[in-house]
Design an enzyme around this catalytic site. Structure first.
Site, PDB file in Angstrom:
ATOM      1  N   GLU A 112       0.696  -1.510   0.013  1.00 31.44           N
ATOM      2  CA  GLU A 112      -0.413  -0.001  -0.246  1.00 31.44           C
ATOM      3  C   GLU A 112       1.076   1.477   0.165  1.00 31.44           C
ATOM      4  O   GLU A 112       0.687   2.455  -0.392  1.00 31.44           O
ATOM      5  CB  GLU A 112      -1.182  -0.140   1.422  1.00 31.44           C
ATOM      6  CG  GLU A 112      -2.124  -1.433   1.100  1.00 31.44           C
ATOM      7  CD  GLU A 112      -3.035  -1.155   2.664  1.00 31.44           C
ATOM      8  OE1 GLU A 112      -3.966  -1.092   2.037  1.00 31.44           O
ATOM      9  OE2 GLU A 112      -2.713  -1.368   3.412  1.00 31.44           O
ATOM     10  N   GLU A 132      -3.772  -9.785   3.822  1.00 31.90           N
ATOM     11  CA  GLU A 132      -3.823  -9.422   4.557  1.00 31.90           C
ATOM     12  C   GLU A 132      -5.435 -10.896   5.370  1.00 31.90           C
ATOM     13  O   GLU A 132      -5.995 -10.412   6.212  1.00 31.90           O
ATOM     14  CB  GLU A 132      -5.131  -7.866   4.974  1.00 31.90           C
ATOM     15  CG  GLU A 132      -3.892  -6.815   5.044  1.00 31.90           C
ATOM     16  CD  GLU A 132      -2.821  -6.196   3.261  1.00 31.90           C
ATOM     17  OE1 GLU A 132      -2.598  -5.606   3.808  1.00 31.90           O
ATOM     18  OE2 GLU A 132      -3.778  -6.974   2.332  1.00 31.90           O
TER      19      GLU A 132
END
Length: 258
Positions: A112, A132
């Protein structure tokens, strides 16, 4: 720029270089690192002599993502009050171009962070992913949005739902990274590109970044209108006059940033 614990900061002519520096944790993004990173980026953004910024890790890892130990016992209200995503908003407000020089692992929050930059230069060993799902959550700092915009719905959905990793070569083919270079030269290539950008007219570079980012935030009609506004505005700058005169006179322009 003060002392730092989790990052290393240096200046290379008109380029600011920030190294994530938690090698023992594969540059996991804890609260201290993110605060130092955001503050260093803001300081470079305010420094007139700096015209482009590079963020890197080391050959083994750009970053393996958020420091799980800091959040595994937290509740929803604590996470809300902690508001760790606010650091990402500060990064998004940086006006100067940011290049991510990525080698090795670039996962979760690390991916990210790379995607929050404007350009990604990857080494041949770079591995990207949003895993995740494997720890019971989803990306929370833009992964579902930026990855989808970068590589399309189908590939992004597969990666996010399964936690599958993407090689540097696949990432380049998918449009996630600008180029893939040998591991021994990935940082040099990112710095070379940063210096090339830093040699361009600063105001035009800043507005070009704004215009490209606008394409991801609005409709084509509104984006075209925004681009046209910025284009006309640049005719009020000294650099526009200098650039066009230099072109006619067949000489190198001298940019003033005004």
């Amino acid at each position: 720029m003060g002392s730092h614990t989790s990052i290393l900061v240096e200046t290379l002519e008109n380029v600011g270089l920030i190294r994530l520096n938690r090698p023992e944790r594969l540059n996991a993004l804890n609260r201290l690192l993110m605060e130092e990173l955001a503050a260093a980026l803001e300081a470079f953004d305010q420094e007139d002599s700096i015209r482009c910024i590079v963020i890197t890790g080391n050959e083994r890892a750009f970053s393996t993502g958020a420091d799980i130990q800091e959040m595994m016992e937290a509740g929803a209200v604590e996470m809300l009050l902690r508001d760790s995503i606010a650091w990402w908003d500060r990064i998004q407000r940086i006006r100067k171009p940011i290049i991510a020089a990525v080698s090795g692992w670039c996962l979760g929050g690390g991916c990210e962070l790379a995607m929050a930059c404007d350009i990604i230069i990857a080494s041949e060993t770079a591995v990207f992913g949003q895993p995740e799902i494997n720890i019971g959550v989803i990306p929370g700092a833009g992964g579902t949005q930026r990855l989808t915009r970068a590589i399309g719905k189908s590939k992004a959905m597969e990666m996010i739902l399964t936690g599958r990793y993407m090689s540097a070569q696949e990432a380049e083919a998918a449009g996630l990274v600008s180029r893939v270079v040998p591991v021994g030269s990935y940082l040099d290539e990112a710095i070379r590109l940063a210096k090339e950008i830093a040699a361009r007219p600063p105001i035009a570079v800043r507005l070009a970044k704004e215009a490209v980012n606008k394409a991801f935030e609005t409709s084509l009609r509104d984006g075209l209108e925004y681009e046209r506004h910025l284009f006309y505005f640049l005719f009020a700058t000294e650099d526009q006059k200098e650039g066009m005169r230099a072109f006619i006179e067949k000489r190198k322009p001298q940019w003033k940033g005004r």
